[in-house]
Write a protein that holds these residues in place. Structure first.
Motif, PDB file in Angstrom:
ATOM      1  N   MET A 100      35.684  24.020  32.790  1.00  0.00           N
ATOM      2  CA  MET A 100      35.216  25.244  33.249  1.00  0.00           C
ATOM      3  C   MET A 100      35.993  25.829  34.277  1.00  0.00           C
ATOM      4  O   MET A 100      36.353  27.036  34.399  1.00  0.00           O
ATOM      5  CB  MET A 100      33.512  24.841  33.903  1.00  0.00           C
ATOM      6  CG  MET A 100      32.938  25.906  34.822  1.00  0.00           C
ATOM      7  SD  MET A 100      32.005  26.759  33.625  1.00  0.00           S
ATOM      8  CE  MET A 100      31.202  27.789  34.813  1.00  0.00           C
ATOM      9  N   TRP A 101      36.603  24.833  35.156  1.00  0.00           N
ATOM     10  CA  TRP A 101      37.273  25.598  36.263  1.00  0.00           C
ATOM     11  C   TRP A 101      38.676  26.107  35.843  1.00  0.00           C
ATOM     12  O   TRP A 101      39.109  27.080  36.310  1.00  0.00           O
ATOM     13  CB  TRP A 101      37.809  24.181  37.340  1.00  0.00           C
ATOM     14  CG  TRP A 101      38.644  24.728  38.525  1.00  0.00           C
ATOM     15  CD1 TRP A 101      39.902  24.523  38.463  1.00  0.00           C
ATOM     16  CD2 TRP A 101      38.447  25.536  39.661  1.00  0.00           C
ATOM     17  NE1 TRP A 101      40.340  24.815  39.947  1.00  0.00           N
ATOM     18  CE2 TRP A 101      39.421  25.637  40.439  1.00  0.00           C
ATOM     19  CE3 TRP A 101      37.305  26.242  40.093  1.00  0.00           C
ATOM     20  CZ2 TRP A 101      39.692  26.567  41.318  1.00  0.00           C
ATOM     21  CZ3 TRP A 101      37.252  26.838  41.232  1.00  0.00           C
ATOM     22  CH2 TRP A 101      38.457  27.046  41.655  1.00  0.00           C
ATOM     23  N   ASN A 102      39.215  25.455  34.654  1.00  0.00           N
ATOM     24  CA  ASN A 102      40.399  25.904  34.400  1.00  0.00           C
ATOM     25  C   ASN A 102      40.304  27.249  33.281  1.00  0.00           C
ATOM     26  O   ASN A 102      41.039  28.074  33.540  1.00  0.00           O
ATOM     27  CB  ASN A 102      40.907  24.875  33.270  1.00  0.00           C
ATOM     28  CG  ASN A 102      41.479  23.814  33.944  1.00  0.00           C
ATOM     29  OD1 ASN A 102      41.972  23.767  35.040  1.00  0.00           O
ATOM     30  ND2 ASN A 102      41.561  22.477  33.130  1.00  0.00           N
ATOM     31  N   ALA A 103      39.080  27.447  32.918  1.00  0.00           N
ATOM     32  CA  ALA A 103      38.761  28.765  32.082  1.00  0.00           C
ATOM     33  C   ALA A 103      38.773  29.822  33.019  1.00  0.00           C
ATOM     34  O   ALA A 103      38.980  31.050  33.123  1.00  0.00           O
ATOM     35  CB  ALA A 103      37.556  28.553  31.324  1.00  0.00           C
ATOM     36  N   LEU A 104      37.739  29.564  34.228  1.00  0.00           N
ATOM     37  CA  LEU A 104      37.715  30.533  35.234  1.00  0.00           C
ATOM     38  C   LEU A 104      39.150  30.756  35.700  1.00  0.00           C
ATOM     39  O   LEU A 104      39.497  32.232  36.200  1.00  0.00           O
ATOM     40  CB  LEU A 104      36.731  29.927  36.240  1.00  0.00           C
ATOM     41  CG  LEU A 104      36.614  30.951  37.582  1.00  0.00           C
ATOM     42  CD1 LEU A 104      35.864  32.297  36.870  1.00  0.00           C
ATOM     43  CD2 LEU A 104      35.584  30.402  38.639  1.00  0.00           C
ATOM     44  N   GLY A 160      42.027  30.682  34.639  1.00  0.00           N
ATOM     45  CA  GLY A 160      42.912  31.180  33.465  1.00  0.00           C
ATOM     46  C   GLY A 160      42.495  32.639  33.413  1.00  0.00           C
ATOM     47  O   GLY A 160      43.106  33.559  33.229  1.00  0.00           O
ATOM     48  N   THR A 161      41.201  32.890  33.800  1.00  0.00           N
ATOM     49  CA  THR A 161      40.596  34.386  33.515  1.00  0.00           C
ATOM     50  C   THR A 161      40.943  35.211  34.612  1.00  0.00           C
ATOM     51  O   THR A 161      41.377  36.446  34.464  1.00  0.00           O
ATOM     52  CB  THR A 161      39.213  34.383  33.345  1.00  0.00           C
ATOM     53  OG1 THR A 161      38.532  33.578  32.178  1.00  0.00           O
ATOM     54  CG2 THR A 161      38.675  35.793  33.185  1.00  0.00           C
ATOM     55  N   LEU A 162      41.009  34.510  35.654  1.00  0.00           N
ATOM     56  CA  LEU A 162      41.382  35.336  36.732  1.00  0.00           C
ATOM     57  C   LEU A 162      42.866  35.685  36.995  1.00  0.00           C
ATOM     58  O   LEU A 162      43.190  36.830  37.467  1.00  0.00           O
ATOM     59  CB  LEU A 162      40.849  34.376  38.443  1.00  0.00           C
ATOM     60  CG  LEU A 162      39.549  34.537  38.488  1.00  0.00           C
ATOM     61  CD1 LEU A 162      39.314  33.540  39.751  1.00  0.00           C
ATOM     62  CD2 LEU A 162      38.997  35.788  38.996  1.00  0.00           C
ATOM     63  N   VAL A 163      43.801  34.508  36.408  1.00  0.00           N
ATOM     64  CA  VAL A 163      45.106  34.942  36.365  1.00  0.00           C
ATOM     65  C   VAL A 163      45.436  36.157  35.444  1.00  0.00           C
ATOM     66  O   VAL A 163      46.452  36.732  35.754  1.00  0.00           O
ATOM     67  CB  VAL A 163      45.822  33.458  36.107  1.00  0.00           C
ATOM     68  CG1 VAL A 163      47.284  33.930  35.731  1.00  0.00           C
ATOM     69  CG2 VAL A 163      45.666  32.387  37.362  1.00  0.00           C
ATOM     70  N   VAL A 170      47.484  39.396  36.220  1.00  0.00           N
ATOM     71  CA  VAL A 170      48.638  39.740  35.747  1.00  0.00           C
ATOM     72  C   VAL A 170      48.433  41.297  34.893  1.00  0.00           C
ATOM     73  O   VAL A 170      49.234  42.029  35.123  1.00  0.00           O
ATOM     74  CB  VAL A 170      48.735  38.937  34.583  1.00  0.00           C
ATOM     75  CG1 VAL A 170      50.109  39.189  33.619  1.00  0.00           C
ATOM     76  CG2 VAL A 170      49.183  37.642  35.321  1.00  0.00           C
ATOM     77  N   SER A 171      47.204  41.548  34.433  1.00  0.00           N
ATOM     78  CA  SER A 171      46.994  42.733  33.832  1.00  0.00           C
ATOM     79  C   SER A 171      46.984  43.784  34.825  1.00  0.00           C
ATOM     80  O   SER A 171      47.458  45.021  34.724  1.00  0.00           O
ATOM     81  CB  SER A 171      45.752  42.827  32.950  1.00  0.00           C
ATOM     82  OG  SER A 171      44.646  42.625  33.951  1.00  0.00           O
ATOM     83  N   VAL A 172      46.344  43.701  36.168  1.00  0.00           N
ATOM     84  CA  VAL A 172      46.522  44.737  37.084  1.00  0.00           C
ATOM     85  C   VAL A 172      47.898  44.875  37.623  1.00  0.00           C
ATOM     86  O   VAL A 172      48.406  46.052  37.902  1.00  0.00           O
ATOM     87  CB  VAL A 172      45.502  44.155  38.344  1.00  0.00           C
ATOM     88  CG1 VAL A 172      45.793  44.948  39.582  1.00  0.00           C
ATOM     89  CG2 VAL A 172      44.162  44.175  37.889  1.00  0.00           C
TER      90      VAL A 172
END
Length: 80
Positions: free
Chosen positions: A1-5, A7-10, A14-16
């Motif tokens: 769960m923590w890795n998915a969160l 990864g999504t934030l990173v 990066v997209s911003v």
């Protein structure tokens, strides 16, 4: 769960960051190659445009610092 969160934030961060241009100085480089820049160099002999811009930047920085200082003082209730 923590890795998915994380990864999504990173991925979002990066997209911003990719929305920003490669260099903010590209416009300045393009302007220095234009005819307007050549004309501006001659104009600076009679009207110091670069000095006016420098003075205006300093003045705006001073005014900005003053207003930020006032907002902080009001926020911590030192002044009304």
């Amino acid at each position: 769960m923590w890795n998915a969160l994380t990864g999504t934030l990173v991925t979002f961060a990066v997209s911003v960051v990719e929305l920003f241009p490669e260099s903010p100085f590209v416009v300045l480089n393009e302007m220095s190659n234009s005819d307007f820049y050549t004309w501006l160099k001659y104009l600076n002999w009679f009207i110091p445009v670069s000095s006016f811009v420098s003075i205006l930047e300093t003045w705006l920085l001073g005014i900005g610092i003053y207003y930020i200082y006032q907002i902080v003082l009001r926020w911590i209730k030192v002044i009304e």
